[in-house]
Design a protein around this motif. Structure first.
Motif, PDB file in Angstrom:
ATOM      1  N   LEU A 176       0.832  -1.205   0.000  1.00 27.22           N
ATOM      2  CA  LEU A 176       0.000   0.000   0.000  1.00 27.22           C
ATOM      3  C   LEU A 176       0.867   1.255   0.000  1.00 27.22           C
ATOM      4  O   LEU A 176       0.604   2.203  -0.753  1.00 27.22           O
ATOM      5  CB  LEU A 176      -0.926  -0.005   1.221  1.00 27.22           C
ATOM      6  N   VAL A 177       1.896   1.287   0.837  1.00 31.85           N
ATOM      7  CA  VAL A 177       2.797   2.441   0.887  1.00 31.85           C
ATOM      8  C   VAL A 177       3.430   2.687  -0.480  1.00 31.85           C
ATOM      9  O   VAL A 177       3.494   3.828  -0.959  1.00 31.85           O
ATOM     10  CB  VAL A 177       3.891   2.237   1.958  1.00 31.85           C
ATOM     11  N   SER A 178       3.882   1.612  -1.137  1.00 27.37           N
ATOM     12  CA  SER A 178       4.514   1.752  -2.447  1.00 27.37           C
ATOM     13  C   SER A 178       3.537   2.290  -3.481  1.00 27.37           C
ATOM     14  O   SER A 178       3.886   3.154  -4.294  1.00 27.37           O
ATOM     15  CB  SER A 178       5.055   0.392  -2.917  1.00 27.37           C
ATOM     16  N   ALA A 179       2.301   1.782  -3.448  1.00 27.84           N
ATOM     17  CA  ALA A 179       1.290   2.243  -4.404  1.00 27.84           C
ATOM     18  C   ALA A 179       0.956   3.711  -4.194  1.00 27.84           C
ATOM     19  O   ALA A 179       0.891   4.493  -5.150  1.00 27.84           O
ATOM     20  CB  ALA A 179       0.028   1.390  -4.263  1.00 27.84           C
ATOM     21  N   VAL A 180       0.771   4.101  -2.935  1.00 24.83           N
ATOM     22  CA  VAL A 180       0.447   5.502  -2.627  1.00 24.83           C
ATOM     23  C   VAL A 180       1.618   6.411  -2.984  1.00 24.83           C
ATOM     24  O   VAL A 180       1.433   7.492  -3.552  1.00 24.83           O
ATOM     25  CB  VAL A 180       0.071   5.653  -1.134  1.00 24.83           C
ATOM     26  N   TRP A 181       2.834   5.952  -2.693  1.00 23.80           N
ATOM     27  CA  TRP A 181       4.026   6.758  -3.000  1.00 23.80           C
ATOM     28  C   TRP A 181       4.136   7.018  -4.504  1.00 23.80           C
ATOM     29  O   TRP A 181       4.406   8.145  -4.923  1.00 23.80           O
ATOM     30  CB  TRP A 181       5.268   6.039  -2.480  1.00 23.80           C
ATOM     31  N   LEU A 182       3.919   5.976  -5.301  1.00 25.92           N
ATOM     32  CA  LEU A 182       3.963   6.146  -6.758  1.00 25.92           C
ATOM     33  C   LEU A 182       2.838   7.066  -7.230  1.00 25.92           C
ATOM     34  O   LEU A 182       3.033   7.891  -8.127  1.00 25.92           O
ATOM     35  CB  LEU A 182       3.863   4.797  -7.461  1.00 25.92           C
ATOM     36  N   SER A 183       1.655   6.932  -6.632  1.00 25.24           N
ATOM     37  CA  SER A 183       0.516   7.778  -7.010  1.00 25.24           C
ATOM     38  C   SER A 183       0.813   9.245  -6.723  1.00 25.24           C
ATOM     39  O   SER A 183       0.574  10.120  -7.559  1.00 25.24           O
ATOM     40  CB  SER A 183      -0.744   7.345  -6.251  1.00 25.24           C
ATOM     41  N   VAL A 184       1.351   9.515  -5.533  1.00 25.18           N
ATOM     42  CA  VAL A 184       1.682  10.899  -5.156  1.00 25.18           C
ATOM     43  C   VAL A 184       2.795  11.432  -6.053  1.00 25.18           C
ATOM     44  O   VAL A 184       2.728  12.582  -6.516  1.00 25.18           O
ATOM     45  CB  VAL A 184       2.098  10.967  -3.668  1.00 25.18           C
ATOM     46  N   SER A 185       3.803  10.615  -6.329  1.00 25.18           N
ATOM     47  CA  SER A 185       4.897  11.040  -7.208  1.00 25.18           C
ATOM     48  C   SER A 185       4.387  11.415  -8.587  1.00 25.18           C
ATOM     49  O   SER A 185       4.807  12.416  -9.176  1.00 25.18           O
ATOM     50  CB  SER A 185       5.947   9.927  -7.329  1.00 25.18           C
ATOM     51  N   ASP A 186       3.452  10.610  -9.110  1.00 26.65           N
ATOM     52  CA  ASP A 186       2.875  10.902 -10.424  1.00 26.65           C
ATOM     53  C   ASP A 186       2.084  12.202 -10.405  1.00 26.65           C
ATOM     54  O   ASP A 186       2.175  13.012 -11.328  1.00 26.65           O
ATOM     55  CB  ASP A 186       1.965   9.749 -10.873  1.00 26.65           C
ATOM     56  N   MET A 187       1.309  12.424  -9.344  1.00 25.88           N
ATOM     57  CA  MET A 187       0.521  13.658  -9.238  1.00 25.88           C
ATOM     58  C   MET A 187       1.425  14.887  -9.166  1.00 25.88           C
ATOM     59  O   MET A 187       1.159  15.908  -9.797  1.00 25.88           O
ATOM     60  CB  MET A 187      -0.406  13.598  -8.025  1.00 25.88           C
ATOM     61  N   LEU A 188       2.496  14.770  -8.404  1.00 28.10           N
ATOM     62  CA  LEU A 188       3.434  15.891  -8.286  1.00 28.10           C
ATOM     63  C   LEU A 188       4.111  16.181  -9.625  1.00 28.10           C
ATOM     64  O   LEU A 188       4.283  17.339 -10.006  1.00 28.10           O
ATOM     65  CB  LEU A 188       4.487  15.584  -7.217  1.00 28.10           C
ATOM     66  N   ARG A 189       4.486  15.112 -10.336  1.00 30.77           N
ATOM     67  CA  ARG A 189       5.130  15.299 -11.635  1.00 30.77           C
ATOM     68  C   ARG A 189       4.172  15.959 -12.626  1.00 30.77           C
ATOM     69  O   ARG A 189       4.553  16.877 -13.359  1.00 30.77           O
ATOM     70  CB  ARG A 189       5.600  13.950 -12.186  1.00 30.77           C
ATOM     71  N   LYS A 190       2.913  15.516 -12.615  1.00 30.57           N
ATOM     72  CA  LYS A 190       1.927  16.111 -13.536  1.00 30.57           C
ATOM     73  C   LYS A 190       1.663  17.568 -13.205  1.00 30.57           C
ATOM     74  O   LYS A 190       1.500  18.398 -14.097  1.00 30.57           O
ATOM     75  CB  LYS A 190       0.608  15.313 -13.494  1.00 30.57           C
ATOM     76  N   SER A 191       1.613  17.901 -11.908  1.00 33.35           N
ATOM     77  CA  SER A 191       1.365  19.304 -11.524  1.00 33.35           C
ATOM     78  C   SER A 191       2.542  20.176 -11.921  1.00 33.35           C
ATOM     79  O   SER A 191       2.355  21.332 -12.320  1.00 33.35           O
ATOM     80  CB  SER A 191       1.092  19.403 -10.013  1.00 33.35           C
ATOM     81  N   ARG A 192       3.760  19.626 -11.853  1.00 32.08           N
ATOM     82  CA  ARG A 192       4.931  20.410 -12.290  1.00 32.08           C
ATOM     83  C   ARG A 192       4.889  20.644 -13.792  1.00 32.08           C
ATOM     84  O   ARG A 192       5.250  21.710 -14.279  1.00 32.08           O
ATOM     85  CB  ARG A 192       6.218  19.667 -11.895  1.00 32.08           C
ATOM     86  N   GLN A 193       4.448  19.627 -14.533  1.00 38.49           N
ATOM     87  CA  GLN A 193       4.345  19.762 -15.997  1.00 38.49           C
ATOM     88  C   GLN A 193       3.326  20.825 -16.371  1.00 38.49           C
ATOM     89  O   GLN A 193       3.523  21.620 -17.283  1.00 38.49           O
ATOM     90  CB  GLN A 193       3.984  18.420 -16.634  1.00 38.49           C
ATOM     91  N   VAL A 194       2.185  20.826 -15.665  1.00 40.82           N
ATOM     92  CA  VAL A 194       1.150  21.814 -15.934  1.00 40.82           C
ATOM     93  C   VAL A 194       1.669  23.221 -15.603  1.00 40.82           C
ATOM     94  O   VAL A 194       1.436  24.175 -16.351  1.00 40.82           O
ATOM     95  CB  VAL A 194      -0.133  21.524 -15.110  1.00 40.82           C
ATOM     96  N   ALA A 195       2.383  23.334 -14.489  1.00 47.26           N
ATOM     97  CA  ALA A 195       2.909  24.638 -14.062  1.00 47.26           C
ATOM     98  C   ALA A 195       3.937  25.178 -15.044  1.00 47.26           C
ATOM     99  O   ALA A 195       4.050  26.383 -15.249  1.00 47.26           O
ATOM    100  CB  ALA A 195       3.524  24.516 -12.677  1.00 47.26           C
ATOM    101  N   SER A 196       4.729  24.267 -15.661  1.00 47.10           N
ATOM    102  CA  SER A 196       5.765  24.732 -16.582  1.00 47.10           C
ATOM    103  C   SER A 196       5.175  24.956 -17.966  1.00 47.10           C
ATOM    104  O   SER A 196       5.731  25.623 -18.785  1.00 47.10           O
ATOM    105  CB  SER A 196       6.890  23.710 -16.658  1.00 47.10           C
TER     106      SER A 196
END
Length: 196
Positions: A176-196
């Protein structure tokens, strides 16, 4: 530039699979633990089926996961984990008639060996997927739990499926920790892409 983009796309696709895979592994392990702590501890035939099914499920999960990244031939640690888990399911079915101490000893050997292979798989994936620290911890803890199981199996105390359930519960937690960590990492990466 195009090769870099295709590499990023492969990593995103791989991370998408890993998230689904880790959530599935969590769900199955959590369900197994719930039944082990409730119904199965007072229904020996169900406990016996579950004790055989757990390593068999691990073998299937490793096989399916390896197929998503080139097959067992390209993922030696998962090939070995698959083989050890199949052998464990067979061994558990054989020793069930000798009692739970024998079953726990088999589980102990399996946990130690498969934990080491899981750790190796996580280390290999760190380069391509990142966020594998929970799987590394899980593999290391599995190896230590295996040694504890072997020691406990040689003791005199009564043993049942509830003694195995905490091991499966920790596995569920790390998935569960690994799945949530990957999910959060993906969300952060997508938000950075949108911001740039």
């Amino acid at each position: 530039m195009s090769s870099q983009m295709s590499g990023q796309n492969r990593a995103r696709s791989s991370n998408g699979w890993l998230k689904s895979y880790y959530y599935l592994r969590f769900a199955v392990s959590a369900a197994w633990v719930a039944v082990a702590f409730t119904v199965a501890k007072s229904v020996p035939p169900l406990a016996a089926v579950m004790l055989v099914a757990y390593p068999a499920w691990d073998a299937l999960a490793n096989y399916v996961d390896a197929q998503r990244s080139g097959g067992l031939g390209r993922n030696k640690s998962q090939l070995l984990n698959f083989a050890v888990s199949i052998l464990t399911a067979i061994a558990v079915a054989i020793v069930l008639g000798r009692g739970m101490n024998a079953v726990l000893a088999v589980y102990g050997v399996w946990a130690a060996i498969s934990g080491a292979f899981q750790l190796l798989t996580a280390l290999r994936r760190w380069k391509t997927n990142g966020a594998q620290w929970a799987m590394i911890l899980s593999g290391a803890q599995s190896a230590l739990a295996g040694l504890f199981f072997v020691k406990m199996a040689g003791g005199a105390e009564a043993i049942g499926i509830a003694n195995v359930a905490p091991y499966a519960a920790f596995g569920a937690f790390y998935f569960l920790v690994s799945a949530v960590w990957l999910s959060v990492s993906d969300m952060l990466r997508k938000s950075r892409q949108v911001a740039s």
